[in-house]
Design a protein around this motif. Sequence first.
Motif, short mmCIF file in Angstrom:
data_model
loop_
_atom_site.label_atom_id
_atom_site.label_comp_id
_atom_site.label_asym_id
_atom_site.label_seq_id
_atom_site.Cartn_x
_atom_site.Cartn_y
_atom_site.Cartn_z
N VAL A 62 0.86 -1.19 0.00
CA VAL A 62 0.00 0.00 0.00
C VAL A 62 0.89 1.23 0.00
CG1 VAL A 62 -1.75 1.28 1.31
CG2 VAL A 62 -1.77 -1.24 1.34
N ARG A 63 0.65 2.12 -0.96
CA ARG A 63 1.35 3.42 -0.96
C ARG A 63 0.31 4.49 -0.66
NH1 ARG A 63 3.49 0.60 -4.89
NH2 ARG A 63 5.72 0.16 -4.77
N MET A 64 0.59 5.30 0.32
CA MET A 64 -0.38 6.33 0.67
C MET A 64 0.32 7.57 1.21
SD MET A 64 -2.05 4.51 4.05
CE MET A 64 -3.29 5.78 4.25
N PRO A 65 -0.39 8.71 1.27
CA PRO A 65 0.25 9.89 1.84
C PRO A 65 0.69 9.61 3.28
CG PRO A 65 -1.80 10.49 0.73
CD PRO A 65 -1.76 9.00 0.79
N SER A 66 1.91 9.97 3.61
CA SER A 66 2.43 9.66 4.95
C SER A 66 1.62 10.37 6.03
CB SER A 66 3.91 10.04 5.04
OG SER A 66 4.08 11.40 4.77
N SER A 67 1.11 11.56 5.72
CA SER A 67 0.32 12.31 6.71
C SER A 67 -1.01 11.60 6.98
CB SER A 67 0.08 13.73 6.22
OG SER A 67 -0.55 13.70 4.96
N GLU A 68 -1.57 10.99 5.95
CA GLU A 68 -2.83 10.24 6.11
C GLU A 68 -2.61 9.02 7.01
OE1 GLU A 68 -6.44 9.68 6.21
OE2 GLU A 68 -5.92 11.20 4.70
N PHE A 69 -1.53 8.32 6.78
CA PHE A 69 -1.21 7.15 7.60
C PHE A 69 -0.99 7.55 9.06
CE2 PHE A 69 2.13 4.13 9.17
CZ PHE A 69 1.29 3.03 9.33
N LEU A 101 9.94 13.24 6.79
CA LEU A 101 10.98 12.86 5.83
C LEU A 101 10.44 12.57 4.43
CD1 LEU A 101 13.16 10.48 8.02
CD2 LEU A 101 14.01 12.49 6.82
N ALA A 102 9.16 12.22 4.32
CA ALA A 102 8.63 11.81 3.00
C ALA A 102 7.14 12.05 2.92
CB ALA A 102 8.92 10.32 2.78
N ASN A 103 6.68 12.43 1.74
CA ASN A 103 5.23 12.64 1.54
C ASN A 103 4.48 11.32 1.44
OD1 ASN A 103 5.32 15.46 1.42
ND2 ASN A 103 6.00 15.40 -0.71
N ILE A 104 5.21 10.28 1.01
CA ILE A 104 4.56 8.99 0.77
C ILE A 104 5.14 7.94 1.69
CG2 ILE A 104 4.25 7.14 -0.96
CD1 ILE A 104 4.39 9.42 -3.07
N VAL A 105 4.28 7.07 2.21
CA VAL A 105 4.74 5.93 2.99
C VAL A 105 4.33 4.67 2.25
CG1 VAL A 105 2.65 5.86 4.45
CG2 VAL A 105 4.77 4.88 5.31
N THR A 106 5.17 3.65 2.32
CA THR A 106 4.86 2.37 1.68
C THR A 106 4.75 1.31 2.77
OG1 THR A 106 6.15 3.04 -0.23
CG2 THR A 106 5.63 0.72 -0.08
N ASN A 108 -7.02 5.25 -5.05
CA ASN A 108 -7.44 6.47 -5.75
C ASN A 108 -6.20 7.02 -6.45
OD1 ASN A 108 -6.31 8.90 -4.90
ND2 ASN A 108 -7.44 8.97 -3.03
N ALA A 109 -5.99 6.54 -7.65
CA ALA A 109 -4.77 6.88 -8.38
C ALA A 109 -4.96 8.09 -9.28
CB ALA A 109 -4.32 5.67 -9.20
N THR A 110 -6.18 8.62 -9.34
CA THR A 110 -6.47 9.68 -10.32
C THR A 110 -6.53 11.06 -9.66
OG1 THR A 110 -8.81 9.21 -10.00
CG2 THR A 110 -7.74 8.15 -11.87
N VAL A 111 -5.78 11.25 -8.60
CA VAL A 111 -5.76 12.56 -7.95
C VAL A 111 -4.84 13.51 -8.72
CG1 VAL A 111 -6.35 11.78 -5.63
CG2 VAL A 111 -3.98 11.70 -6.40
N ASP A 112 -4.97 14.82 -8.46
CA ASP A 112 -4.17 15.81 -9.17
C ASP A 112 -2.68 15.66 -8.87
OD1 ASP A 112 -6.48 16.73 -10.15
OD2 ASP A 112 -6.65 18.46 -8.80
N LYS A 113 -2.39 15.48 -7.57
CA LYS A 113 -0.98 15.38 -7.18
C LYS A 113 -0.64 13.93 -6.89
CE LYS A 113 -1.56 18.84 -4.17
NZ LYS A 113 -1.25 19.51 -2.91
N PRO A 114 0.45 13.40 -7.46
CA PRO A 114 0.79 11.98 -7.24
C PRO A 114 1.01 11.65 -5.76
CG PRO A 114 2.43 13.08 -8.65
CD PRO A 114 1.37 14.08 -8.38
N GLU A 115 1.46 12.63 -4.97
CA GLU A 115 1.72 12.33 -3.56
C GLU A 115 0.42 12.17 -2.75
OE1 GLU A 115 2.84 15.13 -5.10
OE2 GLU A 115 2.85 16.85 -3.74
#
Lengths: 14, 257
Positions: B137-144, B221-226, B185-192
Amino acid sequence: RGIQLSITEFYRST
Amino acid sequence: MLELRLLQGSLLKKVLESIKDLVTEANFDCSATGFSLQAMDSSHVALVALLLRSEGFEHFRCDRNISMGMKLVNMAMMLKCAGNDDIITIKADDGGDTVTFMFESPNQDKIADFEMKLMNIDSEHLGIPEAEYQAIVRMPSSEFARICKDLSTIGDTVIISVTKEGVKFSTKGDIGTANIVCRQNATVDKPEDAIIIEMKEPVSLTFALRYMNSFTKATPLANIVTISLSSELPVVVEYKIAEMGYIRFYLAPKIEE
């Protein structure tokens, strides 16, 4: 709740 | 002789802030590959692996492989004295018992040296083989981070389940239950902002929220967490460090009694 496993049960010492 | 000059000193400050509460002391290893660390928390439930590749440093000199034992709260305290825009240089002599952190302000008008005593740490190094994960799962780190924080107000453990519907985070406590479902939801404006779920098979695992919350200290440290999940393996929570490497947290699951 539940039993916490240890990380060393999964990975070997090098 | 070791001399590592990092233009973006704030990265090192953020790295220390993200691990100092999880790990009390650790050996930092330096080799031609880079500056790295592997350490477990005191109860051996979680493991952190850090790599800052040599190419990411403006200057990287490491004449021979060296392992430097440091107390992380002390190192974090020293790095807190560096400004966010400062250039940080790590210096050590072969066989010496100290490490020096040098902080240079961006316009070179202030230069500070902080020397810290090293310590001998007998730490166990674990071999982590490459693994195939059932779901990533890849998601915004702030959301996680938000999800972990919210769920920990209700319960102590989180069940992370990945199905075709998405990824579900659930908890149960004395006052009630909570379920948070995130759909791809891969169709957002910003990839992050995207949530991307790669699922080979459905998977469901239980983890202590205390550790998950601790890992989310790496959010700056990162916008995205995996998050990589497999039923026989610890979860891997990875934050990529821009063009330099990564910080990975491994957490052993909880099982039914």
